[in-house]
Motif scaffolding. Structure first.
Motif, PDB file in Angstrom:
ATOM      1  N   GLY A 177       3.802  29.216  -2.997  1.00  0.00           N
ATOM      2  CA  GLY A 177       4.538  29.671  -4.206  1.00  0.00           C
ATOM      3  C   GLY A 177       5.238  28.464  -4.934  1.00  0.00           C
ATOM      4  N   ILE A 178       4.717  27.077  -4.668  1.00  0.00           N
ATOM      5  CA  ILE A 178       4.846  25.980  -5.496  1.00  0.00           C
ATOM      6  C   ILE A 178       3.663  25.798  -6.631  1.00  0.00           C
ATOM      7  CG2 ILE A 178       5.340  23.591  -5.469  1.00  0.00           C
ATOM      8  CD1 ILE A 178       6.339  23.824  -2.602  1.00  0.00           C
ATOM      9  N   SER A 179       4.022  25.892  -7.723  1.00  0.00           N
ATOM     10  CA  SER A 179       3.165  25.803  -8.979  1.00  0.00           C
ATOM     11  C   SER A 179       2.597  24.330  -8.972  1.00  0.00           C
ATOM     12  CB  SER A 179       3.603  26.184 -10.183  1.00  0.00           C
ATOM     13  OG  SER A 179       4.477  25.485 -10.842  1.00  0.00           O
ATOM     14  N   ILE A 180       1.583  24.000  -9.523  1.00  0.00           N
ATOM     15  CA  ILE A 180       1.150  22.555  -9.879  1.00  0.00           C
ATOM     16  C   ILE A 180       2.090  21.721 -10.699  1.00  0.00           C
ATOM     17  CG2 ILE A 180      -0.211  23.099 -11.941  1.00  0.00           C
ATOM     18  CD1 ILE A 180      -1.420  20.574  -9.408  1.00  0.00           C
ATOM     19  N   TRP A 181       2.837  22.540 -11.790  1.00  0.00           N
ATOM     20  CA  TRP A 181       3.709  21.543 -12.461  1.00  0.00           C
ATOM     21  C   TRP A 181       5.137  21.020 -11.475  1.00  0.00           C
ATOM     22  CZ3 TRP A 181       1.845  19.794 -16.707  1.00  0.00           C
ATOM     23  CH2 TRP A 181       1.027  20.544 -17.267  1.00  0.00           C
ATOM     24  N   GLN A 182       5.193  22.044 -10.633  1.00  0.00           N
ATOM     25  CA  GLN A 182       6.516  21.591  -9.603  1.00  0.00           C
ATOM     26  C   GLN A 182       6.104  20.334  -8.888  1.00  0.00           C
ATOM     27  OE1 GLN A 182       7.119  25.740  -7.867  1.00  0.00           O
ATOM     28  NE2 GLN A 182       8.907  25.795  -9.363  1.00  0.00           N
ATOM     29  N   LEU A 183       4.736  20.383  -8.517  1.00  0.00           N
ATOM     30  CA  LEU A 183       4.247  19.233  -7.500  1.00  0.00           C
ATOM     31  C   LEU A 183       4.130  18.039  -8.395  1.00  0.00           C
ATOM     32  CD1 LEU A 183       1.383  21.188  -5.614  1.00  0.00           C
ATOM     33  CD2 LEU A 183       3.361  20.095  -4.687  1.00  0.00           C
ATOM     34  N   LEU A 184       3.934  18.268  -9.444  1.00  0.00           N
ATOM     35  CA  LEU A 184       3.518  16.714 -10.438  1.00  0.00           C
ATOM     36  C   LEU A 184       4.976  16.411 -11.079  1.00  0.00           C
ATOM     37  CD1 LEU A 184       0.872  18.047 -13.385  1.00  0.00           C
ATOM     38  CD2 LEU A 184       0.685  16.260 -11.328  1.00  0.00           C
ATOM     39  N   ILE A 185       5.962  17.307 -11.042  1.00  0.00           N
ATOM     40  CA  ILE A 185       7.391  16.859 -11.161  1.00  0.00           C
ATOM     41  C   ILE A 185       7.894  16.050  -9.853  1.00  0.00           C
ATOM     42  CG2 ILE A 185       9.814  17.465 -11.434  1.00  0.00           C
ATOM     43  CD1 ILE A 185       8.730  19.500 -13.448  1.00  0.00           C
ATOM     44  N   ILE A 186       7.453  16.633  -8.714  1.00  0.00           N
ATOM     45  CA  ILE A 186       8.099  16.031  -7.616  1.00  0.00           C
ATOM     46  C   ILE A 186       7.433  14.563  -7.340  1.00  0.00           C
ATOM     47  CG2 ILE A 186       7.706  15.974  -4.984  1.00  0.00           C
ATOM     48  CD1 ILE A 186       8.159  19.024  -5.313  1.00  0.00           C
ATOM     49  N   LEU A 187       5.920  14.439  -7.673  1.00  0.00           N
ATOM     50  CA  LEU A 187       5.215  13.405  -7.444  1.00  0.00           C
ATOM     51  C   LEU A 187       5.813  12.296  -8.508  1.00  0.00           C
ATOM     52  CD1 LEU A 187       2.658  11.851  -6.748  1.00  0.00           C
ATOM     53  CD2 LEU A 187       1.540  12.770  -8.554  1.00  0.00           C
ATOM     54  N   ALA A 188       6.195  12.674  -9.848  1.00  0.00           N
ATOM     55  CA  ALA A 188       6.995  11.805 -10.739  1.00  0.00           C
ATOM     56  C   ALA A 188       8.097  11.281 -10.347  1.00  0.00           C
ATOM     57  CB  ALA A 188       7.114  12.464 -12.140  1.00  0.00           C
ATOM     58  N   ILE A 189       8.952  11.891  -9.566  1.00  0.00           N
ATOM     59  CA  ILE A 189      10.273  11.683  -9.000  1.00  0.00           C
ATOM     60  C   ILE A 189      10.064  10.574  -7.926  1.00  0.00           C
ATOM     61  CG2 ILE A 189      11.981  12.568  -7.638  1.00  0.00           C
ATOM     62  CD1 ILE A 189      12.249  14.896  -9.222  1.00  0.00           C
ATOM     63  N   VAL A 190       9.079  10.815  -6.981  1.00  0.00           N
ATOM     64  CA  VAL A 190       8.723   9.836  -5.924  1.00  0.00           C
ATOM     65  C   VAL A 190       8.365   8.539  -6.312  1.00  0.00           C
ATOM     66  CG1 VAL A 190       7.251   9.784  -3.910  1.00  0.00           C
ATOM     67  CG2 VAL A 190       8.267  11.731  -4.162  1.00  0.00           C
ATOM     68  N   VAL A 191       7.341   8.610  -7.666  1.00  0.00           N
ATOM     69  CA  VAL A 191       6.991   7.403  -7.792  1.00  0.00           C
ATOM     70  C   VAL A 191       8.223   6.568  -8.537  1.00  0.00           C
ATOM     71  CG1 VAL A 191       5.433   6.565  -9.888  1.00  0.00           C
ATOM     72  CG2 VAL A 191       4.538   8.014  -8.160  1.00  0.00           C
ATOM     73  N   LEU A 192       8.823   7.165  -9.328  1.00  0.00           N
ATOM     74  CA  LEU A 192      10.154   6.429  -9.959  1.00  0.00           C
ATOM     75  C   LEU A 192      10.928   5.877  -8.643  1.00  0.00           C
ATOM     76  CD1 LEU A 192      10.886   9.008 -12.777  1.00  0.00           C
ATOM     77  CD2 LEU A 192       9.990   6.546 -12.832  1.00  0.00           C
ATOM     78  N   LEU A 193      11.237   6.667  -7.808  1.00  0.00           N
ATOM     79  CA  LEU A 193      11.939   6.079  -6.603  1.00  0.00           C
ATOM     80  C   LEU A 193      11.566   4.921  -6.045  1.00  0.00           C
ATOM     81  CD1 LEU A 193      13.544   9.313  -5.105  1.00  0.00           C
ATOM     82  CD2 LEU A 193      14.733   7.847  -6.228  1.00  0.00           C
ATOM     83  N   PHE A 194      10.309   5.066  -5.471  1.00  0.00           N
ATOM     84  CA  PHE A 194       9.575   4.062  -4.896  1.00  0.00           C
ATOM     85  C   PHE A 194       8.944   3.088  -5.418  1.00  0.00           C
ATOM     86  CE2 PHE A 194      10.369   7.486  -1.735  1.00  0.00           C
ATOM     87  CZ  PHE A 194      11.189   7.069  -0.739  1.00  0.00           C
ATOM     88  N   GLY A 195       8.335   3.312  -6.472  1.00  0.00           N
ATOM     89  CA  GLY A 195       7.460   2.426  -7.175  1.00  0.00           C
ATOM     90  C   GLY A 195       6.035   2.825  -6.689  1.00  0.00           C
ATOM     91  N   THR A 196       4.799   2.372  -7.444  1.00  0.00           N
ATOM     92  CA  THR A 196       3.571   2.362  -7.135  1.00  0.00           C
ATOM     93  C   THR A 196       3.230   1.286  -6.022  1.00  0.00           C
ATOM     94  OG1 THR A 196       2.879   1.106  -9.144  1.00  0.00           O
ATOM     95  CG2 THR A 196       2.802   3.411  -9.158  1.00  0.00           C
ATOM     96  N   LYS A 197       3.697  -0.014  -5.931  1.00  0.00           N
ATOM     97  CA  LYS A 197       3.488  -0.939  -5.137  1.00  0.00           C
ATOM     98  C   LYS A 197       3.985  -0.455  -3.928  1.00  0.00           C
ATOM     99  CE  LYS A 197       3.448  -5.753  -4.373  1.00  0.00           C
ATOM    100  NZ  LYS A 197       4.072  -7.034  -5.110  1.00  0.00           N
ATOM    101  N   ARG A 198       5.099  -0.155  -3.792  1.00  0.00           N
ATOM    102  CA  ARG A 198       5.689   0.424  -2.327  1.00  0.00           C
ATOM    103  C   ARG A 198       5.009   1.538  -1.699  1.00  0.00           C
ATOM    104  NH1 ARG A 198      12.017   0.735  -1.142  1.00  0.00           N
ATOM    105  NH2 ARG A 198      11.901  -0.212   0.760  1.00  0.00           N
ATOM    106  N   LEU A 199       4.603   2.598  -2.514  1.00  0.00           N
ATOM    107  CA  LEU A 199       3.791   3.564  -2.118  1.00  0.00           C
ATOM    108  C   LEU A 199       2.596   3.250  -1.642  1.00  0.00           C
ATOM    109  CD1 LEU A 199       4.639   6.384  -4.701  1.00  0.00           C
ATOM    110  CD2 LEU A 199       5.351   6.284  -2.361  1.00  0.00           C
ATOM    111  N   LYS A 200       1.797   2.169  -2.285  1.00  0.00           N
ATOM    112  CA  LYS A 200       0.446   1.805  -1.881  1.00  0.00           C
ATOM    113  C   LYS A 200       0.535   0.993  -0.487  1.00  0.00           C
ATOM    114  CE  LYS A 200      -3.214  -1.401  -3.108  1.00  0.00           C
ATOM    115  NZ  LYS A 200      -3.684  -2.603  -3.628  1.00  0.00           N
ATOM    116  N   ASN A 201       1.775   0.197  -0.332  1.00  0.00           N
ATOM    117  CA  ASN A 201       1.747  -0.463   1.103  1.00  0.00           C
ATOM    118  C   ASN A 201       2.192   0.612   2.049  1.00  0.00           C
ATOM    119  OD1 ASN A 201       1.727  -2.890  -0.293  1.00  0.00           O
ATOM    120  ND2 ASN A 201       3.886  -3.078  -0.484  1.00  0.00           N
ATOM    121  N   ILE A 202       2.955   1.610   1.857  1.00  0.00           N
ATOM    122  CA  ILE A 202       3.551   2.732   2.718  1.00  0.00           C
ATOM    123  C   ILE A 202       2.192   3.400   3.185  1.00  0.00           C
ATOM    124  CG2 ILE A 202       4.301   4.755   3.153  1.00  0.00           C
ATOM    125  CD1 ILE A 202       6.756   3.826   1.256  1.00  0.00           C
TER     126      ILE A 202
END
Length: 77
Positions: free
Chosen positions: A5-30
């Motif tokens: 029941g989660i659309s692709i747009w909702q997933l993209l918004i969640i992904l954008a929020i996660v990237v803003l919170l953690f940053g790409t470098k930290r996500l890569k390290n994780i």
């Protein structure tokens, strides 16, 4: 309709929020740390402990068999 029941747009918004919170470098390290942890866990599960001395190998196998037999007797009771 996406996943459960989660659309692709909702997933993209969640992904954008996660990237803003953690940053790409930290996500890569994780991701790298998580991957190496999983790899190490799989390796430790698949590897058997090494036999310390080749001369004592049959003695060690006998002890292992005796231990397994005793454990089976206890579980059968």
């Amino acid at each position: 309709m996406g996943f459960g029941g989660i659309s692709i747009w909702q997933l993209l918004i969640i992904l954008a929020i996660v990237v803003l919170l953690f940053g790409t470098k930290r996500l890569k390290n994780i991701g790298t740390d998580l991957g190496s942890a999983i790899k190490g866990f799989k390796k430790s599960v698949n590897d058997e402990p090494p036999i310390e001395n080749k001369d004592n190998a049959s003695e060690q196998l006998t002890k292992d068999a005796d231990f397994k037999a005793e454990a089976k007797k206890e579980t059968d009771k």
